[in-house]
Enzyme design. Structure first.
Site, PDB file in Angstrom:
ATOM      1  N   GLU A  47       0.705  -1.162  -0.046  1.00 41.14           N
ATOM      2  CA  GLU A  47       0.021  -0.015   0.000  1.00 41.14           C
ATOM      3  C   GLU A  47       0.992   1.186   0.121  1.00 41.14           C
ATOM      4  O   GLU A  47       0.226   2.403  -0.460  1.00 41.14           O
ATOM      5  CB  GLU A  47      -1.079   0.029   1.188  1.00 41.14           C
ATOM      6  N   PHE A 109     -11.183  -8.115  14.041  1.00 40.53           N
ATOM      7  CA  PHE A 109      -9.996  -8.554  13.357  1.00 40.53           C
ATOM      8  C   PHE A 109      -9.816  -7.409  12.259  1.00 40.53           C
ATOM      9  O   PHE A 109     -10.581  -7.022  11.518  1.00 40.53           O
ATOM     10  CB  PHE A 109     -10.239  -9.794  12.621  1.00 40.53           C
ATOM     11  N   GLN A 110      -8.257  -6.927  12.199  1.00 40.64           N
ATOM     12  CA  GLN A 110      -8.141  -5.982  11.318  1.00 40.64           C
ATOM     13  C   GLN A 110      -8.603  -4.731  11.433  1.00 40.64           C
ATOM     14  O   GLN A 110      -8.693  -3.782  10.533  1.00 40.64           O
ATOM     15  CB  GLN A 110      -8.073  -6.403   9.695  1.00 40.64           C
ATOM     16  N   LYS A 159     -17.473  -1.669   6.151  1.00 39.08           N
ATOM     17  CA  LYS A 159     -17.679  -2.638   5.125  1.00 39.08           C
ATOM     18  C   LYS A 159     -19.089  -2.840   4.795  1.00 39.08           C
ATOM     19  O   LYS A 159     -19.863  -2.936   3.878  1.00 39.08           O
ATOM     20  CB  LYS A 159     -17.115  -4.410   5.605  1.00 39.08           C
ATOM     21  N   MET A 465      23.995   9.560   2.411  1.00 39.85           N
ATOM     22  CA  MET A 465      23.895  10.895   3.247  1.00 39.85           C
ATOM     23  C   MET A 465      24.031  10.769   4.582  1.00 39.85           C
ATOM     24  O   MET A 465      24.664  11.590   5.025  1.00 39.85           O
ATOM     25  CB  MET A 465      22.543  11.271   2.861  1.00 39.85           C
TER      26      MET A 465
END
Ligand code: TPP
Lengths: 562, 170
Positions: A47, A109-110, A159, A465
């Protein structure tokens, strides 16, 4: 129609053509609806790659980039990219799934409190509770993301809302009583600015990312007045990098001419920039001779935030410049320009030639071979600064880099987004071996969608760097920055993905390598093995001022002067 | 410098969260915060007490204004009315103490809102300074609990925190 379809319809109405994303349980109804939608979806492998790609798309096109992710882990993978887009004022809309409303707040969940987590790094965010709100929320999100000071907006959709029957209307009116950005500059202030400009003897025009869309007006204004122009890292390309009025980039790794010009200026006209500390150095010692600082910005909160401002102008860069252009007169700056020319010719950007292949010459070679005609993206580190220094960007929206957040790993996904937005352009990602490894899985996205991006890895075998700072400020104690002992063979890695790999190790093979990259029909990953211990110069140490500028590595100084 | 700021907001979920997280993130010093609805459905009003110099205050106002759900921000530097409500539960062991507390109650024009065998709850409204002295006066008698609401404020006279009814087309 279900909420999920309503969402896609609403996105279509905003003119969305492409979404970058990755599916999961909590966003599956939308993915199901996507199956029948004319909107194109680009499946990324992480993502973070998705949001950076959406950002690259937005930066290259000037339109809103869209990214989609599932709840919890998917949404949280957007966090860095949202912060990046927020810091660099990029219009992005992120759509995330969430657990059904009944489970919100139960550690389901999630589940993650994504609106809570992203509150400080989005311009605004929504948790949609009612299916019929979808069109309004989408309308508002796009409006907020793309107007005023642009920025990311997140829409979190439970959802069950995606699955609910939509009975609302798409005919929504914007009703945001607390959001009315000022775009037109105050005429009195504009007049004051012009008066001050006319009286100035040593003015400079400083331009930031907020003026990328005002390039035409900027060019006209600079040419009419003859004022010297400086562009920040985010402003590169807003003014042509090959124009005689251009002095380069200011700040930590800016040019001598730009930094001295600011130091000696009696007037600074700053447009669409926010005086980042990488630009100002120590604020109390910034532009000590400027008795007039004019700051044009669409975000009132930026004006006076860090630097004292004498003429504040709240407004859109383009609209303000148009107004200013009407009253602007040619300025008499002959003696100022004599001084600027001297600095410019005496201290051009340069590097100490070595027997090894060097990043700077690789970038120069690409600049020459392309005539500067490419969209450049970068990772973060030395290679980023070398690209900013040695690839003269001539067109707006053509240098896409992480300025405010300095996010390693943006190079490849930015390039993906830029290529999707502007397929006709040559897109080159100058990347570091460290930065590239943060998101290299997006090579799969390149393959899947046959995106012709050219990845040029400047492999110095170090987190360069950081190594440079350890070299200069930590007595060469190179703590945990060595990569060469464990780097992959990047060319073969590319080949494992089915992408052409190129490797260049010697100076004499440079041109052959550049041609191999540019002539390749399709994507390329090219690894240029460059000198291990290069430093980026000039450099103003963090918290220093223009006078503290170091022109070359302290231990190499005599050699350079000899 | 202490400043009292009024903020008119849309009463959406999490709007308070946005405001407090803004203060935390930007290092502004928030001394008190009081929220309530207004006579206009959908609009709430927040009173904030903030300390800081002029520069900080300017940033507080500008950053608050950046929030999409914030309609208006006013710093009450002009003449204004400021009130705070306190409930104080004090321990009263015997008659003597009860009388002493009653003296304080009268002096401050507080009200007794609960009487029990060994304690009293007093209620007082006033500006924050008055409340401070009230609590100091009660302290020797054994304060069991104090709950202050934080200051609320309103400009005197014609000035209001109204928003334009007719909204501009965007
Ligand atoms: C996500 C992230 N982690 C850490 C850093 C700190 N950091 C800045 S530059 C740099 C080294 C970059 O190395 P590389 O990509 O190889 O580029 P080079 O400097 O060698 O050109 C690091 C670790 C960062 N900017 N971003």
């Amino acid at each position: 129609m279900k909420g999920a379809e309503a969402l896609l319809k609403a996105l279509e109405r905003e003119g969305v053509e492409v979404i970058f994303g990755h599916p999961g349980g909590a966003i599956m109804p939308v993915y199901d609806a996507l199956y029948d939608s004319p909107i194109r979806h680009i499946l990324v492998r992480h993502e973070q790659g998705g949001i950076h790609a959406a950002t690259g798309y937005a930066r290259a096109s000037g339109r809103v980039g869209v990214v989609m992710a599932t709840s919890g882990p998917g949404a949280l993978n957007l966090v860095t990219g949202l912060a990046d887009a927020f810091m660099d004022s990029t219009p992005v809309v992120a759509i995330t799934g969430n657990v059904p409303r009944a489970l919100i707040g139960t550690d389901a969940f999630q589940e993650a409190d994504v609106t809570g987590v992203t509150m400080p790094i989005t311009k605004h965010n929504y948790l949609v509770q009612e299916v019929n709100d979808i069109p309004r929320v989408v309308r508002e999100a796009f409006h907020i993301a793309s107007t005023g000071r642009p920025g990311p907006v997140l829409i979190d959709l439970p959802k069950d809302v995606q699955l609910s029957e939509f009975t609302g209307t798409f005919q929504v009116e914007l009703d945001l009583p607390g959001y009315k950005p000022t775009t037109k500059g105050h005429p009195k202030q504009i007049e004051r600015a012009l008066d001050a400009l006319e009286k100035a003897e040593r003015p400079v025009l400083m331009v930031g990312g907020g003026a990328q869309h005002a390039h035409g007006e900027l060019l006209a204004f600079a040419e009419k007045t003859g004022i010297p122009v400086i562009t920040t890292l985010m402003g590169l390309g807003a003014f042509p990098g090959n124009h005689p009025l251009w002095l380069g980039m200011p700040g930590m790794h800016g040019t001598v001419a730009a930094n001295r010009a600011i130091h000696h200026a009696d007037l600074i006209l700053a447009i669409g920039l926010r005086f980042d500390d990488r630009v100002t150095g120590k604020v109390s010692r910034f532009a000590p001779h400027a008795h007039t600082i004019i700051h044009v910005d669409i975000d009132p909160a930026e004006i006076g935030k860090l630097v004292r401002t004498h003429v504040p102008i709240v407004g859109d860069a383009r609209s303000v410049l148009r107004e200013m252009l009407k009253g602007a007169k040619p300025l008499k700056l002959a003696s100022w320009w004599r001084q600027l020319e001297e600095w410019r010719t005496r201290h051009p950007l340069r590097w100490k030639p070595r027997p090894h292949l060097q990043s700077q010459e690789v970038i120069r070679a690409f600049a020459e071979a392309t005539g500067g005609h490419a969209i450049v993206t970068t990772g973060v580190g030395q290679h980023q600064m070398f690209a900013a220094q040695f690839f003269p960007v001539t067109r707006a929206r053509s240098f896409i880099t992480s300025g405010g957040l300095g996010t390693m790993g943006v190079g490849l996904p930015f390039a993906i987004g830029a290529k999707v937005a502007r397929p006709e352009e040559l897109v080159i990602d100058f990347d570091g071996d460290g930065s590239f490894q943060m998101t290299l899985q997006e090579l799969a996205t390149v393959v899947k969608y046959k995106l012709d991006v050219k990845v040029v890895i400047l492999n110095n075998g170090y987190l360069g760097m950081v190594r440079q700072w350890q070299d200069l400020f930590h007595a060469k104690r190179y703590s945990e920055v060595y990569l060469a002992d464990s780097n992959p063979d990047f060319a073969r890695l590319a080949e494992a993905y089915g992408i052409k790999g190129v490797r260049v190790e010697r100076k004499e093979d440079l041109m052959k390598g550049v041609e191999a990259v540019l002539n390749a029909d399709g994507p390329v990953v090219a690894e240029f093995k460059v000198y291990h211990e290069e430093g980026v110069f000039p450099m103003i140490p963090a918290g220093g001022a223009a006078e503290d500028m170091i022109l070359e590595h302290p231990e190499e100084r005599e050699e350079v002067e000899a | 410098m202490r400043h009292v700021i009024s903020v008119l907001v849309q009463d959406h979920p999490r709007v308070l969260n946005r405001i407090t997280s803004l203060f935390a993130r930007r290092g502004f010093n928030l001394e008190s915060l009081a929220v309530g609805t207004t006579h206009v459905p959908g609009l709430s009003r927040i009173s904030l007490v903030v300390s800081g110099d002029d520069h900080t205050l300017e940033q507080v106002e500008k950053q608050l204004n950046r929030l999409i759900e914030v309609l208006k921000v006013t710093d009450h530097s002009e003449p204004h009315v400021e009130r705070e409500l306190v409930l104080a539960k004090v321990h009263v062991a015997g008659v003597e103490e009860r009388l002493a507390v009653k003296d304080i109650q009268e002096a401050f024009r507080a009200r007794v809102v609960d009487v029990a065998q060994k304690s009293l709850i007093l209620e007082l409204t006033g500006d924050s300074k008055k409340i401070d002295s009230f609590i100091e006066a009660l302290r020797p008698y054994g304060i069991l609990e104090v709950m202050r609401t934080g200051a609320v404020a309103m400009s005197r006279g014609e000035r209001t925190l109204k928003v334009r009814e007719k909204r501009e087309a965007v």
